[in-house]
Design a protein around this motif. Structure first.
Motif, PDB file in Angstrom:
ATOM      1  N   THR A 168      27.026  73.138  64.358  1.00  0.00           N
ATOM      2  CA  THR A 168      28.144  73.154  63.426  1.00  0.00           C
ATOM      3  C   THR A 168      29.438  73.213  64.227  1.00  0.00           C
ATOM      4  O   THR A 168      29.461  73.748  65.345  1.00  0.00           O
ATOM      5  CB  THR A 168      28.056  74.351  62.462  1.00  0.00           C
ATOM      6  N   HIS A 169      30.497  72.650  63.661  1.00  0.00           N
ATOM      7  CA  HIS A 169      31.782  72.605  64.355  1.00  0.00           C
ATOM      8  C   HIS A 169      32.676  73.753  63.897  1.00  0.00           C
ATOM      9  O   HIS A 169      32.925  73.913  62.704  1.00  0.00           O
ATOM     10  CB  HIS A 169      32.480  71.269  64.097  1.00  0.00           C
ATOM     11  N   ILE A 170      33.149  74.542  64.859  1.00  0.00           N
ATOM     12  CA  ILE A 170      34.065  75.650  64.584  1.00  0.00           C
ATOM     13  C   ILE A 170      35.490  75.154  64.838  1.00  0.00           C
ATOM     14  O   ILE A 170      35.832  74.814  65.980  1.00  0.00           O
ATOM     15  CB  ILE A 170      33.778  76.858  65.500  1.00  0.00           C
ATOM     16  N   SER A 190      37.562  71.079  67.542  1.00  0.00           N
ATOM     17  CA  SER A 190      36.507  72.059  67.301  1.00  0.00           C
ATOM     18  C   SER A 190      35.729  72.362  68.563  1.00  0.00           C
ATOM     19  O   SER A 190      35.790  71.640  69.555  1.00  0.00           O
ATOM     20  CB  SER A 190      35.538  71.556  66.223  1.00  0.00           C
ATOM     21  N   MET A 208      27.111  78.333  72.375  1.00  0.00           N
ATOM     22  CA  MET A 208      28.460  78.135  71.845  1.00  0.00           C
ATOM     23  C   MET A 208      29.425  77.748  72.945  1.00  0.00           C
ATOM     24  O   MET A 208      29.302  78.224  74.072  1.00  0.00           O
ATOM     25  CB  MET A 208      28.936  79.438  71.168  1.00  0.00           C
TER      26      MET A 208
END
Length: 257
Positions: A168-170, A190, A208
């Motif tokens: 998932t992209h933060i 991101s 991450m």
């Protein structure tokens, strides 16, 4: 004659009364604003009055879970009082960090919400994040019973699956240098969080920090998880036979495509 003196003499006593009244109203408004942005709502309302539904709505967790989280992080977050100031409690450090991480509010806005300065908010976020990384991740993000996980996925129709993996992209602010590397395929800046979960959706491995532009397959190939799988040490002795072929357990997910 200055303008203030001239105005008071020509406007008469009625104007002076209005000015005094407006001054009182403004003072009341300032006092009201100070109360609204003080920490009383947290100390006396959220902690003492709110029920579980209010806690879930505002903090995405029940009060009992919050207090347990504070106890777990306490060894890393306790601070001693000094002659200059009283140290923030562990509970207040944690709630400030949770609020900042869960909302788009600015540091100044969060500081007003809890009656602290914006630099204190920044410090609380970093301290709590570091404490979570050091004290909780090794205990919470762990593989657990592999056989139970494999059996759980098999019951769902996914034989040999030892975990579901995806990324998932933060969203982040554009880095000062190499910003283009962080623009993902959806067009915003991101970092990528890639995670492996078990049959109940619990995290068993996380990675991450890769720039948003990097494809999930490349990220996976550069993780310790990939190395452990290659060496056969992440899902030890987990093999099943399908059509006379012995197959090991491995992660399933779009990130591997």
């Amino acid at each position: 004659m200055d303008m203030d003196t001239e105005f008071s003499q020509t406007a008469g006593s009625g104007a002076l009364e209005i000015m005094l009244l407006m001054g009182q109203i403004m003072a009341m408004e300032r006092r009201f604003w100070a109360r609204e942005t003080s920490t009383d709502w947290w100390d006396r309302i959220a902690l003492e009055v709110w029920d579980d539904s209010q806690w879930l709505r505002n903090f995405r967790m029940r009060k009992a879970i919050f207090m347990e989280l504070c106890d777990l992080l306490s060894p890393a977050l306790k601070r001693q009082n000094t002659k200059m100031r009283a140290a923030l409690t562990v509970e207040k450090r944690v709630v400030i960090a949770l609020w900042k991480l869960a909302t788009p509010d600015s540091y100044r806005s969060v500081g007003n919400q809890f009656g602290v300065g914006k630099s204190t908010v920044g410090a609380a976020v970093m301290q709590v994040a570091k404490a979570i990384t050091e004290l909780l991740l090794p205990k919470v993000v762990t593989l657990g019973n592999v056989q139970v996980i494999v059996d759980g996925f098999s019951a769902m129709g996914f034989p040999t699956c030892g975990g579901a993996i995806d990324g998932t992209h933060i969203p982040i602010l554009a880095p000062e240098h190499q910003g283009s590397q962080y623009i993902n395929r959806k067009g915003y800046f991101s970092m990528v969080l890639q995670a492996l979960v078990d049959h109940k959706g619990r995290f068993t491995n996380i990675n991450m920090g890769w720039p948003g532009r990097v494809h999930g397959a490349r990220i996976f190939r550069n993780t310790n998880l990939f190395k452990w799988l290659q060496q056969g040490i992440y899902f030890p002795d987990q093999k099943i036979t399908i059509a006379d072929v012995e197959m090991p357990s491995y992660p399933w997910g779009p990130s591997l495509l």
